[in-house]
Scaffold this motif. Structure first.
Motif, PDB file in Angstrom:
ATOM      1  N   HIS A  55      68.399  14.740  36.598  1.00  0.00           N
ATOM      2  CA  HIS A  55      67.717  14.814  35.298  1.00  0.00           C
ATOM      3  C   HIS A  55      66.229  15.118  35.483  1.00  0.00           C
ATOM      4  O   HIS A  55      65.628  15.864  34.720  1.00  0.00           O
ATOM      5  CB  HIS A  55      67.918  13.509  34.518  1.00  0.00           C
ATOM      6  CG  HIS A  55      69.331  13.337  34.045  1.00  0.00           C
ATOM      7  ND1 HIS A  55      70.026  12.152  34.161  1.00  0.00           N
ATOM      8  CD2 HIS A  55      70.203  14.211  33.476  1.00  0.00           C
ATOM      9  CE1 HIS A  55      71.239  12.303  33.679  1.00  0.00           C
ATOM     10  NE2 HIS A  55      71.378  13.544  33.270  1.00  0.00           N
ATOM     11  N   LYS A  56      65.645  14.554  36.529  1.00  0.00           N
ATOM     12  CA  LYS A  56      64.241  14.845  36.850  1.00  0.00           C
ATOM     13  C   LYS A  56      64.053  16.329  37.153  1.00  0.00           C
ATOM     14  O   LYS A  56      63.019  16.919  36.825  1.00  0.00           O
ATOM     15  CB  LYS A  56      63.814  13.999  38.058  1.00  0.00           C
ATOM     16  CG  LYS A  56      62.374  14.206  38.487  1.00  0.00           C
ATOM     17  CD  LYS A  56      62.041  13.354  39.708  1.00  0.00           C
ATOM     18  CE  LYS A  56      60.630  13.637  40.218  1.00  0.00           C
ATOM     19  NZ  LYS A  56      60.333  12.862  41.453  1.00  0.00           N
ATOM     20  N   ALA A  57      65.054  16.947  37.766  1.00  0.00           N
ATOM     21  CA  ALA A  57      64.987  18.377  38.094  1.00  0.00           C
ATOM     22  C   ALA A  57      65.184  19.266  36.876  1.00  0.00           C
ATOM     23  O   ALA A  57      64.981  20.480  36.964  1.00  0.00           O
ATOM     24  CB  ALA A  57      66.038  18.712  39.148  1.00  0.00           C
ATOM     25  N   GLY A  58      65.588  18.669  35.749  1.00  0.00           N
ATOM     26  CA  GLY A  58      65.726  19.451  34.524  1.00  0.00           C
ATOM     27  C   GLY A  58      67.131  19.611  34.002  1.00  0.00           C
ATOM     28  O   GLY A  58      67.362  20.362  33.039  1.00  0.00           O
ATOM     29  N   LEU A  59      68.106  18.933  34.605  1.00  0.00           N
ATOM     30  CA  LEU A  59      69.472  19.033  34.114  1.00  0.00           C
ATOM     31  C   LEU A  59      69.541  18.437  32.708  1.00  0.00           C
ATOM     32  O   LEU A  59      69.066  17.324  32.483  1.00  0.00           O
ATOM     33  CB  LEU A  59      70.417  18.267  35.044  1.00  0.00           C
ATOM     34  CG  LEU A  59      71.900  18.613  34.923  1.00  0.00           C
ATOM     35  CD1 LEU A  59      72.166  19.986  35.515  1.00  0.00           C
ATOM     36  CD2 LEU A  59      72.751  17.567  35.631  1.00  0.00           C
TER      37      LEU A  59
END
Length: 277
Positions: A181-185
């Motif tokens: 989620h931090k990576a943008g998922l």
């Protein structure tokens, strides 16, 4: 979903080296599994995920690999704490996790639809399309490595995923979900449900799960195959095996003996590819 009330429960996660409780995680109910699948299906049908192009998904997987690599040291130590494997083994194994995301991003970039030869005035073409919501059930011995293999491929193809880690070793999986989620998922593209056999049975039997990937024992694999066959869903099962060791006549017997001992007893012999015959 059952109409009967389901009380939330917690499951203690134990450090096998000391028996101390590291933390507690939810022991998911069947209703909570249903809710996770429902959110994953909504993310597949109506969220931002289906609108991403192949290139955008590939970039996201590459970002995820970088974020995972940055968090590598904490992931090594968390997984070692949770499943008791020596940190040197865990570090070597988890160093491959970002590579699975990069590998599938690379396949995504190189992927081309194929036109296949056929008789007559016809064109037969092959296209790859996502299945929908996939379930990934992982074991205690290699929590992140085995998850990364299936998860990165499912995401590359555009699926959403509900993950059920082993009830003994869920901590690094929960950490990985946060990193994605931090990576943008986008929200609900990857969801983790924690718990034991009841959770796995509900996930494999759920009518909205299009495919199950399971690594575990023969009994669990058989149950998953039966549950998915009832609705013609797909299943891939990696189960326990008796991997043979082959020694060629040009190998130093001492080297062969050391290799055979390592193959049989790495991870205390708790490996699906243990060299045990």
């Amino acid at each position: 979903m059952s109409n009967s009330p389901e009380e939330p429960r917690d499951r203690p996660i134990v450090d096998p080296a000391t028996g101390a409780v590291i933390r507690t995680v939810p022991d998911s109910t069947p209703g909570e599994v249903d809710a996770a699948v429902r959110r994953a299906r909504a993310a597949f049908l109506d969220g931002p995920w289906p609108a991403l192009t192949r290139t955008q998904r590939g970039r996201l997987l590459l970002r995820a690999a970088d974020v995972i690599e940055e968090a590598a040291e904490s992931l090594y130590r968390l997984e070692t704490l949770n499943n008791g494997r020596p940190v040197t083994e865990t570090r070597a194994q988890l160093s491959r996790v970002p590579e699975w995301f990069r590998y599938n991003a690379g396949l995504l970039a190189a992927q081309r639809d194929a036109v296949l030869p056929s008789d007559g005035p016809y064109l037969t073409y092959q296209r790859r399309a996502p299945l929908g919501v996939c379930g990934v059930i992982t074991p205690f011995n290699h929590p992140l490595l085995i998850l990364a293999r299936s998860l990165s491929a499912a995401l590359a193809t555009g699926n959403t995923v509900v993950v059920k880690p082993s009830e003994l070793t869920p901590l690094s999986t929960l950490e990985l979900a946060g990193l994605l989620h931090k990576a943008g998922l986008p929200e609900d593209v990857v969801t983790v449900v924690t718990g034991g056999r009841e959770v796995g049975e509900r996930l494999t039997g759920h009518p909205d799960i299009a495919k199950i990937t399971l690594t575990g024992g023969t009994e669990a694999g058989r149950a998953a195959a039966v549950a998915t066959a009832a609705r013609f869903a797909r299943v891939t099962a990696e189960l326990g095996g008796k991997t043979p060791i082959v020694v060629f006549d040009d190998v130093d017997p001492e080297v062969a003996a050391e290799g055979a001992a390592f193959a049989a007893f790495v991870a205390a012999g708790q490996s699906c590819v243990a060299g045990s015959r």
